[in-house]
Design an enzyme around this catalytic site. Structure first.
Site, PDB file in Angstrom:
ATOM      1  N   CYS A  95     -54.967   2.892 -88.148  1.00 50.47           N
ATOM      2  CA  CYS A  95     -53.624   3.050 -87.567  1.00 50.47           C
ATOM      3  C   CYS A  95     -52.688   1.906 -87.944  1.00 50.47           C
ATOM      4  O   CYS A  95     -51.468   2.063 -87.913  1.00 50.47           O
ATOM      5  CB  CYS A  95     -53.719   3.171 -86.055  1.00 50.47           C
ATOM      6  SG  CYS A  95     -54.638   4.635 -85.574  1.00 50.47           S
ATOM      7  N   HIS A 148     -46.774   2.877 -83.430  1.00 49.84           N
ATOM      8  CA  HIS A 148     -47.761   3.840 -83.936  1.00 49.84           C
ATOM      9  C   HIS A 148     -47.995   4.874 -82.845  1.00 49.84           C
ATOM     10  O   HIS A 148     -48.138   4.534 -81.663  1.00 49.84           O
ATOM     11  CB  HIS A 148     -49.061   3.108 -84.274  1.00 49.84           C
ATOM     12  CG  HIS A 148     -50.226   4.033 -84.362  1.00 49.84           C
ATOM     13  ND1 HIS A 148     -50.228   5.110 -85.209  1.00 49.84           N
ATOM     14  CD2 HIS A 148     -51.396   4.072 -83.671  1.00 49.84           C
ATOM     15  CE1 HIS A 148     -51.366   5.766 -85.048  1.00 49.84           C
ATOM     16  NE2 HIS A 148     -52.088   5.161 -84.130  1.00 49.84           N
ATOM     17  N   ASN A 156     -51.662  12.153 -83.249  1.00 53.81           N
ATOM     18  CA  ASN A 156     -51.848  10.854 -83.896  1.00 53.81           C
ATOM     19  C   ASN A 156     -52.209  11.091 -85.365  1.00 53.81           C
ATOM     20  O   ASN A 156     -53.278  11.622 -85.659  1.00 53.81           O
ATOM     21  CB  ASN A 156     -52.967  10.089 -83.172  1.00 53.81           C
ATOM     22  CG  ASN A 156     -53.267   8.744 -83.799  1.00 53.81           C
ATOM     23  OD1 ASN A 156     -52.768   8.419 -84.876  1.00 53.81           O
ATOM     24  ND2 ASN A 156     -54.091   7.957 -83.126  1.00 53.81           N
TER      25      ASN A 156
HETATM   26  N1  ACO Z   1     -59.805  18.217 -72.377  1.00 48.42           N
HETATM   27  C1  ACO Z   1     -60.221  18.216 -71.104  1.00 48.42           C
HETATM   28  N2  ACO Z   1     -60.957  17.223 -70.566  1.00 48.42           N
HETATM   29  C2  ACO Z   1     -61.263  16.178 -71.363  1.00 48.42           C
HETATM   30  C3  ACO Z   1     -60.845  16.113 -72.709  1.00 48.42           C
HETATM   31  C4  ACO Z   1     -60.089  17.184 -73.215  1.00 48.42           C
HETATM   32  N3  ACO Z   1     -59.638  17.216 -74.474  1.00 48.42           N
HETATM   33  N4  ACO Z   1     -61.304  14.960 -73.240  1.00 48.42           N
HETATM   34  C5  ACO Z   1     -61.986  14.312 -72.271  1.00 48.42           C
HETATM   35  N5  ACO Z   1     -61.956  15.053 -71.142  1.00 48.42           N
HETATM   36  C6  ACO Z   1     -62.549  14.725 -69.838  1.00 48.42           C
HETATM   37  C7  ACO Z   1     -63.726  13.787 -69.979  1.00 48.42           C
HETATM   38  O1  ACO Z   1     -64.915  14.503 -70.208  1.00 48.42           O
HETATM   39  C8  ACO Z   1     -63.724  13.093 -68.617  1.00 48.42           C
HETATM   40  O2  ACO Z   1     -64.316  13.948 -67.673  1.00 48.42           O
HETATM   41  P1  ACO Z   1     -65.224  13.332 -66.476  1.00 48.42           P
HETATM   42  O3  ACO Z   1     -64.278  12.468 -65.684  1.00 48.42           O
HETATM   43  O4  ACO Z   1     -65.685  14.558 -65.766  1.00 48.42           O
HETATM   44  O5  ACO Z   1     -66.304  12.566 -67.159  1.00 48.42           O
HETATM   45  C9  ACO Z   1     -62.248  12.994 -68.269  1.00 48.42           C
HETATM   46  O6  ACO Z   1     -61.586  14.009 -69.066  1.00 48.42           O
HETATM   47  C10 ACO Z   1     -61.633  11.644 -68.573  1.00 48.42           C
HETATM   48  O7  ACO Z   1     -61.974  11.280 -69.901  1.00 48.42           O
HETATM   49  P2  ACO Z   1     -61.515   9.907 -70.522  1.00 48.42           P
HETATM   50  O8  ACO Z   1     -62.028   9.816 -71.922  1.00 48.42           O
HETATM   51  O9  ACO Z   1     -61.863   8.816 -69.560  1.00 48.42           O
HETATM   52  O10 ACO Z   1     -59.907  10.121 -70.530  1.00 48.42           O
HETATM   53  P3  ACO Z   1     -58.756   9.088 -70.743  1.00 48.42           P
HETATM   54  O11 ACO Z   1     -57.802   9.163 -69.653  1.00 48.42           O
HETATM   55  O12 ACO Z   1     -59.269   7.721 -71.124  1.00 48.42           O
HETATM   56  O13 ACO Z   1     -57.994   9.669 -72.027  1.00 48.42           O
HETATM   57  C11 ACO Z   1     -57.736   9.185 -74.353  1.00 48.42           C
HETATM   58  C12 ACO Z   1     -58.658   9.725 -73.261  1.00 48.42           C
HETATM   59  C13 ACO Z   1     -56.532  10.104 -74.449  1.00 48.42           C
HETATM   60  C14 ACO Z   1     -58.525   9.204 -75.638  1.00 48.42           C
HETATM   61  C15 ACO Z   1     -57.271   7.745 -74.019  1.00 48.42           C
HETATM   62  O14 ACO Z   1     -58.371   6.972 -73.600  1.00 48.42           O
HETATM   63  C16 ACO Z   1     -56.577   7.053 -75.172  1.00 48.42           C
HETATM   64  O15 ACO Z   1     -55.504   7.436 -75.588  1.00 48.42           O
HETATM   65  N6  ACO Z   1     -57.152   5.956 -75.689  1.00 48.42           N
HETATM   66  C17 ACO Z   1     -56.494   5.133 -76.716  1.00 48.42           C
HETATM   67  C18 ACO Z   1     -56.317   5.830 -78.037  1.00 48.42           C
HETATM   68  C19 ACO Z   1     -55.814   4.867 -79.078  1.00 48.42           C
HETATM   69  O16 ACO Z   1     -54.926   4.071 -78.849  1.00 48.42           O
HETATM   70  N7  ACO Z   1     -56.392   4.890 -80.283  1.00 48.42           N
HETATM   71  C20 ACO Z   1     -56.021   3.912 -81.280  1.00 48.42           C
HETATM   72  C21 ACO Z   1     -55.498   4.496 -82.485  1.00 48.42           C
HETATM   73  S1  ACO Z   1     -56.540   5.678 -83.257  1.00 48.42           S
HETATM   74  C22 ACO Z   1     -57.182   4.954 -84.749  1.00 48.42           C
HETATM   75  O17 ACO Z   1     -57.096   3.807 -85.000  1.00 48.42           O
HETATM   76  C23 ACO Z   1     -57.953   5.868 -85.637  1.00 48.42           C
END
Ligand code: ACO
Length: 342
Positions: free
Chosen positions: A115, A269, A299
């Protein structure tokens, strides 16, 4: 010492729109969860047979950027290509672009900083121009994520986030001191490398091994141990992202004697709309000071900043004399910022 500036911008995204509802038909997810957690409404995916690859999308974006810069392909002194999803394990996409542009020979450099790749590439281009070694640099960020994501429920926390597309910028030497790229700041912290990673294929995970592990992993719920799909420790990445975004933006501003109130446009980003909103709130920026398009593209990793920058420019939201700040955080971990006087 010379100055470098962006002379032309271009973007290309595949025509195929994939909505959250489309994804909910193939995995256990839903529009409400995706929008609430990420802000994403839809993204573009390459469709089998549409001719798009990471390199070919980059080529399409590059052609537009070159036309707008009014610089011919023969004037390009260096190609820098940023991607985490190259067409081949080797060689990199840079040489493919060189061939597609029908440039006889020129240096082509591939950047693998996910990223942060576009800003790392921008910094490389800027240094070469500033020292006088090169006059014109073609910089591309392009990604084909959809070809390598886990579209089962097991991979939903990663696969709903990413989209395909490409953006490009032509950087050129400028004699106008105080205009163009004012500074770039680059960072990495390898101790978190595996918190957001794709382990194979690699020299640790060659194809026969992956096939064997693939068979063994059948029916598993966790994506953590599967080397051939991306793994992300989402909440850990999120926490690091908001901290590093803030730090690196301030670092860039300070270097130039600027303050947050001097920002005309922040282009973060596009990792998660919640991250952009957190930064906006923290710096008390108005809506018109922050550009977001993750809602439409997801993304797109190395392509996300050049796509957003191109759209902001096309929409007339960037004017001569504006202070533009680019900032990125991603896998590595790597993070970076650039301050530009447009
Ligand atoms: N649909 C429905 N439910 C989902 C989904 C989905 N697509 N994905 C996960 N869940 C569920 C999980 O199973 C979990 O359920 P549980 O509570 O029963 O266990 C719940 O939702 C919460 O999951 P989390 O992974 O904790 O969700 P979070 O709020 O953290 O969101 C996300 C996930 C969107 C990935 C977030 O953590 C995020 O944006 N992180 C940063 C991303 C980022 O900045 N990346 C850097 C750049 S990418 C690169 O460099 C390649």
């Amino acid at each position: 010492m010379y100055q470098s500036k962006i002379a032309g911008l271009g973007k290309y995204v595949p025509e195929n729109v994939v909505t959250n509802d489309d994804l909910s038909k193939i995995m256990d997810t839903n529009d409400a969860w995706i929008q609430e957690r990420t802000g994403i409404k839809e993204r573009r995916h390459i469709k089998k047979g549409d001719g798009n690859t990471t390199a070919s999308m980059g080529f399409k974006a590059a052609k537009i950027a070159l036309e707008r810069a009014n610089i011919s392909k023969d004037e390009i002194d260096l190609i820098v290509f940023a991607t985490l999803s190259p067409d081949y394990y080797f060689p990199g996409c840079g040489v493919q672009i060189q061939e597609m542009l029908e440039i006889d020979t020129c240096p082509a450099l591939d950047v693998r900083n996910q990223c942060s790749g576009f800003i790392y590439g921008l910094s490389v281009a800027d240094q070469f121009i500033k020292t006088g070694m090169y006059k014109n640099v073609l910089l591309i960020g392009s990604e084909n994520h959809s070809g390598g994501l886990d579209f089962t429920t097991r991979g939903r926390s990663v696969s709903v986030i990413f989209g395909d597309g490409a953006g490009a910028a032509v950087l050129t030497r400028s004699d106008h001191v105080g205009q163009g790229i004012l500074s770039t700041h680059l960072h990495s912290e390898g101790k978190h490398a595996l918190e957001l990673s794709l382990k194979g294929p690699s020299t640790n995970h060659w194809v026969p091994e992956i096939i064997a592990e693939n068979l063994a992993a059948g029916g598993e719920d966790s994506q953590e141990d599967i080397p051939y799909y991306p793994y992300m420790n989402g909440q850990f990445v999120f926490k690091n992202a908001v901290a590093r975004f803030s730090e690196v933006i301030m670092e860039g501003l300070k270097e130039n004697g600027l303050d947050v109130k001097d920002i005309d446009m922040l282009i973060p980003h596009q990792a998660n709309l919640r991250i952009s909103q957190f930064i906006q709130q923290k710096f008390q920026l108005r809506d018109d000071q922050v550009y977001n398009n993750i809602q439409r593209y997801g993304n797109t990793t190395a392509a996300s900043i050049p796509i957003a920058l191109t759209e902001a420019w096309e929409e007339g939201k960037i004017k001569e004399g504006d202070t533009i700040v680019l900032a990125a955080f991603g896998s590595g971990f790597t993070w970076a910022s650039a301050v530009i006087e447009w």
